[in-house]
Scaffold this active site. Structure first.
Site, PDB file in Angstrom:
ATOM      1  N   CYS A 270      66.911 -16.791  42.022  1.00 19.65           N
ATOM      2  CA  CYS A 270      66.343 -15.455  42.213  1.00 19.65           C
ATOM      3  C   CYS A 270      67.033 -14.377  41.397  1.00 19.65           C
ATOM      4  O   CYS A 270      66.371 -13.497  40.824  1.00 19.65           O
ATOM      5  CB  CYS A 270      66.326 -15.100  43.691  1.00 19.65           C
ATOM      6  SG  CYS A 270      67.959 -14.848  44.436  1.00 19.65           S
ATOM      7  N   HIS A 326      68.574 -12.485  48.694  1.00 18.98           N
ATOM      8  CA  HIS A 326      67.465 -12.673  47.761  1.00 18.98           C
ATOM      9  C   HIS A 326      67.405 -11.443  46.864  1.00 18.98           C
ATOM     10  O   HIS A 326      67.658 -10.326  47.310  1.00 18.98           O
ATOM     11  CB  HIS A 326      66.144 -12.867  48.496  1.00 18.98           C
ATOM     12  CG  HIS A 326      64.986 -13.142  47.589  1.00 18.98           C
ATOM     13  ND1 HIS A 326      65.039 -14.108  46.599  1.00 18.98           N
ATOM     14  CD2 HIS A 326      63.752 -12.579  47.481  1.00 18.98           C
ATOM     15  CE1 HIS A 326      63.900 -14.131  45.943  1.00 18.98           C
ATOM     16  NE2 HIS A 326      63.099 -13.205  46.459  1.00 18.98           N
ATOM     17  N   ASP A 349      58.653  -9.096  42.585  1.00 26.11           N
ATOM     18  CA  ASP A 349      59.559 -10.238  42.721  1.00 26.11           C
ATOM     19  C   ASP A 349      59.052 -11.398  41.875  1.00 26.11           C
ATOM     20  O   ASP A 349      58.047 -12.019  42.207  1.00 26.11           O
ATOM     21  CB  ASP A 349      59.635 -10.644  44.195  1.00 26.11           C
ATOM     22  CG  ASP A 349      60.667 -11.729  44.449  1.00 26.11           C
ATOM     23  OD1 ASP A 349      61.283 -12.218  43.477  1.00 26.11           O
ATOM     24  OD2 ASP A 349      60.861 -12.098  45.623  1.00 26.11           O
ATOM     25  N   ASP A 391      61.185  -9.974  62.691  1.00 24.41           N
ATOM     26  CA  ASP A 391      61.986 -10.323  63.857  1.00 24.41           C
ATOM     27  C   ASP A 391      62.260 -11.828  63.840  1.00 24.41           C
ATOM     28  O   ASP A 391      61.545 -12.595  63.189  1.00 24.41           O
ATOM     29  CB  ASP A 391      61.253  -9.944  65.144  1.00 24.41           C
ATOM     30  CG  ASP A 391      61.276  -8.442  65.400  1.00 24.41           C
ATOM     31  OD1 ASP A 391      61.987  -7.740  64.665  1.00 24.41           O
ATOM     32  OD2 ASP A 391      60.579  -7.988  66.321  1.00 24.41           O
ATOM     33  N   MET A 475      88.616 -17.056  53.664  1.00 23.49           N
ATOM     34  CA  MET A 475      88.412 -18.490  53.470  1.00 23.49           C
ATOM     35  C   MET A 475      88.445 -18.803  51.981  1.00 23.49           C
ATOM     36  O   MET A 475      87.860 -18.071  51.181  1.00 23.49           O
ATOM     37  CB  MET A 475      87.072 -18.910  54.060  1.00 23.49           C
ATOM     38  CG  MET A 475      86.998 -18.731  55.562  1.00 23.49           C
ATOM     39  SD  MET A 475      85.335 -19.057  56.179  1.00 23.49           S
ATOM     40  CE  MET A 475      84.453 -17.645  55.526  1.00 23.49           C
TER      41      MET A 475
END
Length: 658
Positions: A270, A326, A349, A391, A475
C-alpha cells in the site's frame, strides 16, 4: 506574414510557471497562466501592425484533435489576453524584427502534450510543442490552492515521509517522489495514454483530462496492474526472486522507469502504491499528499461493521480484517459534480482491494463527505468511511455452533491518521479531518446518518470478568518479550477460568501467518486483579469462556545510524559513516549497505557496500563518499540487509549549499 523562426522562451516561461525543476529542454507551462514566445520576422517582411496583421494560433492535443472535444482550439492574436479562455496578445520590438506573443491558456483545458501552430492566410508554421499541466497557482483552475507554503509542499516537494507501524509505534519512512527528475513527466503522461479508457476512446479520454477528478480516478486504477498494464503488481505473500520486495523501494523514480521500459513492476504494497500515485499527481500539477490510517478496516461485505468470528481454537473464520496501517493519497480539487461544500481534499487509493464499477480503483471520495457520513456521494465513499469509522464486533463460535458476541468497540478503527507536516518532516495528525471525536454524540449521529443499523453503544465496564493485555516497551527483533493478561474480577467471589493463549505472526494488512506460541490451563481469579505472564511474539490472542481480546504489537527495529563527516556542498565530496548494531543472539552473514539519494552522486562504482559478517552485539560499519550535484535539501537513505535482518533503513536530511 511569414516569420523566420520562433523562440519558445523556455527558461523564463518555465521559471514563471514553477516548472524549472523539470529542466529547460522544453516548454512546460501551467494552464490559466500566460507565457510568452518570440517570433523573429524575416528582414524583408512588411511591418507587423497589431489589429491589422491577422495572425491565428492553433493549439492541439491528443491523437485526433477536435474543437468539439476541446482538444483543438484556435484563437487570434489581439491586443490583450483573457484570463478565462485561450487568447493571445502581441508586442512589436522597436526594430520591427521581433514580435513577442503572450499566450493565455484556458484554466479548463485538458492537460497533456500540445503542438502550437501559427497561421496567416493559407500559410501555416509549426512553432513547436509544449506540455500543459494543472495549475495550483491559478484561481480559476480546479486545483487552485491559496496557500503558497502548501503549494510548495504538495506540488513541488520532491521528498517526503510515509508513515507505517501501529498507532502506538508510528515510524516515518523517507520517500523520494522525484517528480521533476529527467523523463519522469513523460512517463506520467504515458501512464495516461496506457489507460484502458484512452485505448477504447482516445478522443473522449483526452477531452476528460481537463477534469482532475477524472484524472485522479484514472491514476487510482493505473498505479496497480490488476485490470490493465498498470505500474505495480501487488504482493502480500511470499516474495519470489522475480521482483523487488516492497520494503526495499526508497523512491518512485526506479519504479516508474522500470515500468516505462518493461511494463508492470514487481512488487508493491500500500505505501508503495500511494507514494507512486503522489509522484504522478504532483508531476501533473495536482496537489497531493500521502496519508496513513492506523487500524484501517477492510469491510468485505460493505455493512460498515467489522466482524471477527473465532472458533474455540482461536482461529479466525470470518473475512473482514483490520490492517495495522493502510496508506492512500489525498488530492486537492473542486467537486462541481457534488457541490461546493465537498471541495478540497479528495481521497483516492490505488492499492487493489475491492473493485469500483468493475475496476480495481478507489476514489476520489470527498474528505468532507467521509467525515459527515454522506455515503451517496461518488466515488467509493462507503468503503473509505468504513476504513476509518467502522464499528468492530468480536464473536466466539462455540462447538455447538452457537455464536456469542464477546466484545464490541466503536473506537478500534481509524486511529492516528497521519501525513507529513507542511514545510517539515514532522508528523501531522489529521484524524479530526476524517471523523468527529470517537464516542462523541456528533460522531454517533454521523454513524447513524451513514445508515448503519447495527450501531453499537459506547459501554462502560460490565460486571464479571474484564481482560486487558499489557506488554513491556522497547521490544527488539529477535528477542522474546513479556506479555501480561490483566484479568479484573468485578464480582464478589473468586472465578475459575479456562485459559487458552494463542500467538500468531501477522502482516500489517491483517493476514495471519503460522502459530508461534500456545499455552492453556486453569486460573483462579480472586475478586480484584490477576496477572497471567507468558512469553509471546508479534500478536497475542487471549481466549476464555467469557472474554476474547485481540492485541497487535509492533517491534522496535534497530536503525542504520548515519553521521555526516562535514558540510555538504555542490560538487564537493562529503563522507558519511554508517553503522548498525546486531541485536540478535546469533551472527549476521551476507551483510550489505545500499545507499541512495536524490542528486547525490556516489563516488563508488556501485551504491552497494558488502560486509562479510557481524558478530553478536557487534556493529556493521561502512563509509560512503558522495558528491551533491544540486543545492537545497535532500535525503540520504541507507538500507541494510543480511541473512537475518532485512530492509533495515536509516536516513539523514542533507542541506546542500554552494
Amino acid at each position: 506574414k511569414a516569420q523566420a523562426r520562433c523562440d519558445l522562451n523556455i527558461e523564463n516561461n518555465n521559471r514563471s510557471h514553477h516548472t524549472e525543476l523539470n529542466g529547460v529542454e522544453r516548454l512546460i507551462v501551467r494552464r490559466g497562466q500566460t507565457f510568452t514566445i518570440i517570433l523573429y520576422l524575416k528582414p524583408d517582411s512588411p511591418e507587423f501592425r497589431i489589429g491589422r496583421t491577422k495572425l491565428t494560433l492553433i493549439a492541439e492535443t491528443g491523437p485526433s484533435p477536435r474543437r468539439q472535444s476541446d482538444t483543438k482550439v484556435s484563437f487570434s492574436v489581439g491586443d490583450s489576453t483573457v484570463d478565462t479562455e485561450w487568447s493571445a496578445s502581441a508586442i512589436t520590438d522597436p526594430s520591427g524584427n521581433t514580435v513577442s506573443v503572450c499566450i493565455n491558456s484556458s484554466p479548463d483545458s485538458p492537460i497533456g502534450l500540445y503542438s502550437l501552430t501559427l497561421t496567416q492566410g493559407k500559410q501555416e508554421t509549426n512553432l513547436g510543442q509544449f506540455v500543459l499541466l494543472f495549475n495550483a497557482w491559478c484561481s480559476n483552475d480546479a486545483v487552485y490552492m491559496r496557500n503558497e507554503k502548501k503549494r510548495q509542499e504538495y506540488v513541488l516537494a520532491q521528498t517526503g515521509q510515509v508513515y507505517r507501524g501501529t498507532h502506538k509505534r508510528i515510524r516515518g519512512k523517507p520517500w523520494n517522489f522525484a517528480q521533476f527528475e529527467p523523463g519522469i513527466l513523460d512517463i506520467c503522461l504515458k501512464i495516461l495514454d496506457e489507460n484502458p479508457k484512452f485505448l477504447s476512446n482516445a478522443d473522449k479520454d483526452c477531452s476528460e483530462r481537463k477534469n482532475p477528478v477524472y484524472v485522479t480516478r484514472v491514476l487510482s486504477a493505473m498505479i496497480n496492474s490488476n485490470d490493465d498494464n498498470g505500474v505495480l503488481v501487488g504482493n502480500w505473500g511470499e516474495i519470489s526472486d522475480d521482483g523487488v520486495h516492497p520494503g526495499e523501494w526508497i523512491g518512485s523514480e526506479d519504479i516508474l522507469r522500470q515500468w516505462a521500459e518493461s511494463g508492470p513492476v514487481r512488487y508493491g504494497q500500500c505505501w508503495v502504491f500511494a507514494a507512486v500515485a503522489c509522484t504522478v499527481s504532483r508531476a501533473l500539477g495536482i496537489p497531493c499528499r500521502v496519508v496513513t490510517n492506523f487500524g484501517s478496516a477492510h469491510d468485505v461485505d460493505a455493512n460498515l461493521l467489522i466482524e471477527f468470528v473465532f472458533n474455540t481454537d482461536g482461529e479466525l473464520i470470518s473475512d473482514d480484517s483490520i490492517w495495522n496501517f493502510h496508506v492512500w493519497v489525498e488530492s486537492w480539487m473542486t467537486r462541481p459534480d457534488l457541490g461546493i461544500k465537498y471541495d478540497g481534499w479528495q481521497i483516492s487509493d490505488p492499492t487493489p482491494q475491492e473493485t469500483s464499477n468493475g475496476v480495481f480503483c478507489c476514489g476520489p471520495a470527498s474528505l468532507t463527505a467521509t467525515k459527515e457520513g454522506e455515503l451517496t456521494t461518488v466515488y467509493d465513499t462507503p468503503f473509505v468511511f468504513a476504513e476509518v469509522n467502522a464499528d468492530v464486533v468480536t464473536k466466539l463460535q462455540l462447538s455447538t455452533g452457537k455464536i456469542l458476541t464477546v466484545r464490541e468497540s466503536t473506537s478500534s478503527v481509524g486511529r492516528s491518521i497521519s501525513t507529513k507536516a507542511v514545510g517539515s518532516d514532522e508528523r501531522r495528525d489529521i484524524t479530526h479531518k476524517y471523523k468527529y471525536p470517537e464516542g462523541s454524540k456528533k460522531e454517533r449521529q454521523v454513524y447513524e446518518k451513514a445508515q448503519h443499523h447495527n450501531k453499537l453503544q459506547q459501554r462502560g465496564e460490565k460486571p464479571g470478568l474484564n481482560l486487558k493485555i499489557k506488554l513491556i516497551d522497547n521490544m527488539v527483533m529477535g528477542s522474546d518479550f513479556d506479555v501480561y493478561a490483566l484479568l479484573k474480577n468485578n464480582s464478589m467471589e473468586s472465578k475459575t477460568c479456562n485459559v487458552k493463549i494463542f500467538a500468531k505472526a501477522v502482516q500489517y494488512n491483517g493476514k495471519r501467518g503460522k502459530p508461534c506460541g500456545y499455552a492453556s490451563g486453569k486460573l483462579e481469579v480472586p475478586p480484584g486483579e490477576g496477572l497471567i505472564p507468558e512469553k509471546a511474539l508479534c500478536v497475542v490472542l487471549y481466549l476464555t469462556k467469557l472474554s476474547l481480546q485481540r492485541r497487535s504489537y509492533h517491534y522496535t527495529m534497530c536503525l542504520v545510524e548515519i553521521k555526516l563527516m562535514g558540510r555538504a556542498r555542490v560538487n564537493k565530496p562529503v563522507t558519511a559513516e554508517l553503522r548498525i548494531k546486531n541485536t540478535l543472539p546469533e551472527p549476521l552473514k551476507n551483510c550489505s549497505f545500499t545507499v541512495g539519494g536524490r542528486r547525490l552522486a556516489c563516488r563508488r562504482s556501485s551504491s552497494v557496500m558488502y560486509v562479510l559478517s557481524v558478530h553478536i552485539q557487534s556493529e556493521a560499519k561502512g563509509r560512503v563518499v558522495f558528491r551533491p550535484t544540486i543545492a537545497g535539501p535532500t535525503v540520504l537513505t541507507v538500507k541494510f540487509n543480511s541473512n537475518k535482518l532485512r530492509n533495515i533503513k536509516g536516513s539523514v536530511k542533507v542541506d546542500v549549499t554552494y
